[in-house]
Enzyme design. Structure first.
Site, PDB file in Angstrom:
ATOM      1  CG  ASP A 380      -2.068   0.810   1.308  1.00  0.00           C
ATOM      2  OD1 ASP A 380      -2.304   2.302   0.305  1.00  0.00           O
ATOM      3  OD2 ASP A 380      -2.028   1.932   2.238  1.00  0.00           O
ATOM      4  CG  HIS A 585       1.787   3.908   3.538  1.00  0.00           C
ATOM      5  ND1 HIS A 585       1.871   2.071   3.839  1.00  0.00           N
ATOM      6  CD2 HIS A 585       0.533   3.455   3.733  1.00  0.00           C
ATOM      7  CE1 HIS A 585       1.101   1.664   4.124  1.00  0.00           C
ATOM      8  NE2 HIS A 585      -0.075   1.941   3.840  1.00  0.00           N
TER       9      HIS A 585
HETATM   10 ZN   LIG Z   1      -1.703   1.375   4.506  1.00  0.00          ZN
END
Ligand SMILES: [Zn+2]
Length: 1051
Positions: A380, A585
């Site tokens: 991700d 992130h």
């Molecule tokens: Zn994530």
């Protein structure tokens, strides 16, 4: 006489609907199979008392359990959001439950954790509704009857996705209360549970397999048969018959050459997102303790866990649980994976920061779990730097796993199992899970998607299934493992095994043939707003990456020059780890809630304070001087931490003995020209007078900055109407066009506000309110034009446009007071340059991207990430826009734009509201980008000379010298100088920056004894010749964009 006996034909939609109601938690749940999952229940068996922790504090078990507890009961609501409530449970098992298994059922409509009485987290619980609900805890495998059990439950007043008001990514609700609606014990009915899981798989097959296949039809038939057979008035006998039907259907085996799925349990815990870091520390304990319980019941089950930072937190907060995890890891069931410190953003961190993610991650795993990771696991993140293959391989990993490109909203990414070829040509085996999620439910749909979305079946007939609920969902659920057991080898589905990701990649490596290749960055066609959202975070990140760089260079020199200075390794480690943490992130990209951003800023301020202190202390030691008692001095030293000669005009406090060529308006400071070699320091008093001149003049309607290199003309609004290169006799602004246009765009994406700027925003650009320009300083060293902008009725900005005598770099230093809603501020320049590509600074290299909108892949890159510069060049000439903390660029044709500020309202309602400081610069140059010194200029713009006060004459004996020089190759950047992790050796990291071959000698006046090549993890490699008398290495050759780390032994 013939009797008609055939049943009516079954209909697909009706059968599937019927089957789903049969197991529904909502419909007919008083009589259906779901209602029979427990044989007995007893709410009265659980005696509850509670302690509510004041002031939203999260306190340890030892402290919590010493407080005074008040009796309470279910039906009570607890809050507000983010508060914690500890419950003491006394459970008395009824006498007549002897011989039965017993479960505790707990639903506080929130996240919670069960603790044993000796203070070990036993399992996480996730209340409320939905797929992620986890409310069962196995209390006893077999009750004696009358057993008395004590437990503690820590209830956290947040849902698994925080407390977003009326929606996932909305800003948190501060005053939410959570209902403790269930606290009882129950005896499960194993036969009902078995059938329940069977029905989930068969219903899935009826739903997902094509209607025209026999297996799809057989599944429908089996469903009807089971439900027809089920008899709630004669439950036990009917369940037995139902199970015979379901198991007969599921016993039919898959074809031997079926697609193979390796199912890997995981729990994607965002290190901060819709909750702060402090809550993540508890989420890990909840999730991982849950997984340990599942491992006890499912010996074949494998769970992978990434992010060394989370493990380090766990070892600090929950040492006993950490020990259990280490035990499970020895058995191979709990596997650490990922290689990095956190699952970081890969667009915005510097090349060195990416290296440090691996350095700190791999070292952590090696020290605590006995081995480095082979897989770079990053499901991700919002785009993948083209330098990653090289960095991953140099950091001891071999494989790359992700899936995020399945979210692209313009082009479908064409590969599943493929070879990713990096900027320098390094290749890495890569797999993007075709189930297109990292929180798969391990259901039939995931199995079907593993084939359907797999673009590379011809080359590799296997795929990875990362399943398990993320964040507060606690990872895989029991139902997922039960479904996987059933789907292991079933006709109509791929075969599947619970296994390790490493074994999967090894198998692919062995069996795959003819894999496709993808060269260059993995550009993510979504979340382009994350190059700009949370401007302060991005500014801190850029500034602090460079501050730590300066600190490491100065401290390493200090150590190497025998200054009786202990390299501050432990302190630097902490600062680096904190900087890496904030590169998570959802933090650095700006997609976290305000609470998380406040925490991140506090961390940044701490790094800044400590980093600056380290630098000050070290420079004082390096210069072997003491500043005058008040921290000032009566002279100044400037330190150049860059690897080449540079001349700059710097501002210093005015001193009585200094005859400064130019004073600032206040007369308290003045300007001086400083010329420095690579990694060199010298007294400013040694500086030469500047012989070149710059001036600011007003001519008609125009304000002009003019030095030996360029003439920049501005109109009364502050627009750059002409930029003329005196050497090349060339105008850069096309007739009737301009630069330095501030433009506002409507910035209303489709859903993910902080994340996305969508393609249609480009249609909405309007000039911001007019600026008002005036002349500031007039030279001879530094001349300025000041522009005051009223951007809108709510927002203002001011620009100080600077040209010095020493450079052709035209700088724009901006402050803004920003109070907008869903507007995007950009600065725009139109150039007299024709090029189909622009060149963008990236980690340890550059990327060229199209300036055209010819194809969907071209216009998908309507907003791209660039680090310190973007350059537009044609044959013979070019121009770069440099910046000091921005990342969002868009170049279309000859128009270049830099995104300055956004104003999304979710998940941080106050994102980017208030005061901002940032700078950009225009740097025109002869030749193409490859012939230019844009790279060096972009460093110089970001890395000012470090000015340090000292007492006069302190450096009398000092002969200025360049401590490191790259001799023979201007395309090599020496970026990093640090002490080695495990010795007093020096590490230097350099890279080829333009995309060509480099041949050079490394020179250093230090007493270098030997040099070896090494990797990012600092493992020794081949020796490099070093001639001690010449103080220079032998020839070193780098290929395009190669990253080279050298280890030097210095006496
Ligand atoms: Zn994530």
């Amino acid at each position: 006489m013939t009797t008609l006996s055939a049943q009516p034909r079954f209909l697909r939609s009706i059968t599937v609907d019927r089957a789903s109601k049969f197991v529904s938690t909502e419909f007919f749940s008083d009589i259906n199979l779901y209602s029979k999952l427990y044989k007995k229940r007893s709410p009265d068996a659980v005696e509850l008392s509670v302690y509510s922790v004041p002031d939203l504090k999260r306190i340890p078990f030892e402290k919590a359990t010493k407080q005074s507890f008040q009796p309470t009961s279910t039906g009570t609501c607890y809050g507000p959001s983010w508060s914690t409530h500890w419950f003491k449970l006394k459970i008395t098992v009824p006498e007549d439950w002897a011989g039965e298994p017993v479960e505790l059922l707990w639903d506080s409509s929130s996240e919670a954790m069960i603790w044993s009485t000796d203070g070990i987290p036993r399992q996480g619980l996730t209340g409320d509704k939905g797929n992620d609900r986890r409310v069962e805890y196995t209390l006893l495998k077999e009750a004696k009857g009358g057993d008395v059990i004590y437990l503690w439950v820590e209830m956290a007043c947040n849902g698994m996705f925080g407390t977003g008001k009326g929606g996932l990514i909305n800003p948190p609700e501060d005053d939410r209360f959570f209902d403790l609606c269930l606290a009882e014990i129950a005896v499960p009915n194993p036969a009902a549970w078995q059938l329940f899981y069977d029905m989930q798989v068969i219903t899935g097959m009826a739903n997902e397999l094509p209607n025209e296949t026999a297996r799809g039809q057989e599944a429908l038939y089996a469903l009807n048969q089971v439900i027809d057979t089920y008899d709630r008035d004669n439950l036990d006998a009917s369940l037995k018959k139902c199970l015979q039907i379901s198991q007969e259907f599921l016993s039919k085996k898959a074809a031997p050459d079926s697609h193979h799925v390796t199912a890997v349990g995981n729990c994607h815990i965002d290190t901060a997102w819709l909750w702060p870091y402090a809550e993540t520390r508890r989420k890990t304990a909840r999730s991982w303790s849950t997984q340990l319980r599942l491992m006890e019941d499912y010996p074949e089950y494998v769970f992978v866990c990434s992010q060394a930072q989370q493990l380090e937190w766990l070892s600090q907060d929950y040492p006993k649980l950490f020990r259990e995890i280490k035990e499970a890891s020895k058995k191979g069931q709990f596997q650490v994976i990922g290689s990095t410190w956190v699952e970081m953003d890969c667009n915005l961190p510097s090349g060195e920061a990416l290296c440090r993610q691996f350095l700190y991650g791999q070292r952590y795993y090696e020290k605590n779990f006995g081995a480095r990771c082979k897989i770079f696991w990053l499901p991700d993140t919002f785009g993948y730097s083209a330098q990653l293959p090289q960095i991953v391989k140099q950091a001891g990993a071999q494989y790359f796993f992700t899936q995020k490109l399945s979210w692209n909203n313009i082009n479908k990414f064409p590969n599943t199992t493929f070879t990713w070829v990096g900027l320098d040509g390094t290749k890495i085996l890569t797999h993007m899970a075709p189930c297109e999620t990292y929180t798969a439910q391990a259901d039939v749909g995931d199995m079907v998607r593993s084939i359907k979305n797999n673009h590379d079946l011809a080359f590799s007939n296997q795929s990875l299934l990362p399943y398990g609920n993320g964040d507060g969902g606690g990872g895989p659920q029991r139902a997922m493992l039960e479904r996987l057991r059933r789907m292991k080898d079933v006709d109509g589905l791929p075969r599947c095994d619970m296994g390790s990701a490493e074994a999967f990649f090894e198998s692919v490596e062995e069996k795959a043939k003819g894999l496709q290749e993808w060269k260059g960055e993995l550009y993510f066609e979504l979340h382009r707003g994350t190059y700009t959202s949370q401007a302060a975070t991005k500014r801190y990140n850029r500034k602090l990456e460079f501050l730590l760089r300066d600190v490491e260079i100065a401290t390493t020199l200090c150590m190497s020059l025998g200054r009786d200075y202990a390299y501050p390794k432990a302190e630097l480690d902490l600062l680096w780890k904190d900087l890496l943490l904030n590169q998570f992130h959802d933090v650095l990209p700006g997609s976290a809630i305000e609470m998380a951003n406040i925490d991140a800023r506090a961390i940044y301020r701490d790094i800044e304070t400590k980093g600056k202190r380290l630098l000050e202390e070290c420079l004082s030691r390096l210069y072997q001087s003491k500043s005058l008692g008040d921290g000032s001095g009566d002279s100044f030293v400037a330190f150049n931490s860059l690897g080449w000669d540079r001349s700059e005009i710097v501002e210093i406090p005015a001193q009585p003995d200094y005859n400064l060529q130019q004073y600032s308006a206040s007369k308290n400071t003045g300007y001086v020209r400083v010329d420095h070699g690579a990694f060199e320091y010298r007294d400013i008093a040694d500086s030469k007078a500047e012989t070149s001149r710059v001036q600011a003049i007003s001519q008609g309607q125009e304000l002009i900055l003019d030095n030996d290199y360029i003439i920049a003309k501005f109109n009364q609004q502050g627009h750059l109407v002409s930029l003329y290169d005196k050497y090349e006799r060339r105008e850069l602004i096309p007739e009737g066009q301009a630069g330095n246009l501030l433009k506002l765009y409507e910035d209303v994406p489709l859903y993910w506000e902080a994340w996305d700027v969508e393609i249609y925003h480009l249609n909405t650009g309007k000039s911001a309110g007019p600026g008002k320009a005036r002349i500031g300083e007039v030279g001879p060293l530094r001349a300025t034009i000041i522009v005051e902008h009223k951007l809108t009725n709510h927002s203002t900005a001011s620009q100080t446009i600077v040209l010095t005598a020493a450079s052709r770099r035209l700088e724009f230093h901006m402050e803004a007071d920003w109070h907008e809603s869903r507007k995007l501020l950009k600065v725009e320049f139109t150039w007299d340059i024709i090029s189909d590509f622009a060149t963008y600074d990236s980690q340890f290299g550059v990327i060229q991207r199209p300036t055209t909108y010819n194809t969907s892949h071209d216009y998908a890159k309507f907003e791209v990430c660039g680090h310190k510069f973007a350059d537009l060049s044609e044959h013979g000439y070019g121009v770069a826009i440099l910046n000091d903390c921005k990342f969002g660029y868009s170049t279309h044709g000859n128009v270049m734009r830099l995104s300055l500020l956004r104003s999304p309202k979710a998940p941080d309602l106050n994102c980017d509201m208030g005061h901002h400081e940032f700078a950009f610069a225009v740097f025109p140059h002869k030749g193409t980008f490859h012939e230019s010194n844009v790279v060096r200029q972009s460093y110089q713009f970001n890395v000012p000379l470090v000015i340090h006060p000292i007492a006069k004459n302190t450096l009398k004996e000092h002969k200025p010298m360049s401590y490191f020089e790259i001799d023979g190759a201007k395309n090599v950047i020496l970026d990093t100088i640090k002490r080695a992790e495990d010795s007093d050796h020096l590490i230097i990291r350099l890279h080829e920056a333009f995309g060509g071959r480099a041949q050079f000698k490394l020179k250093s006046p230090l007493n270098v004894q030997s040099v070896v090549r090494c990797n990012i993890l600092e493992d020794d490699g081949e020796p490099v010749a070093f001639d001690k008398s010449a103080r220079a290495s032998g020839w070193i050759v780098l290929h395009a964009f190669e990253i080279l780390t050298l280890k030097l032994k210095v006496k």
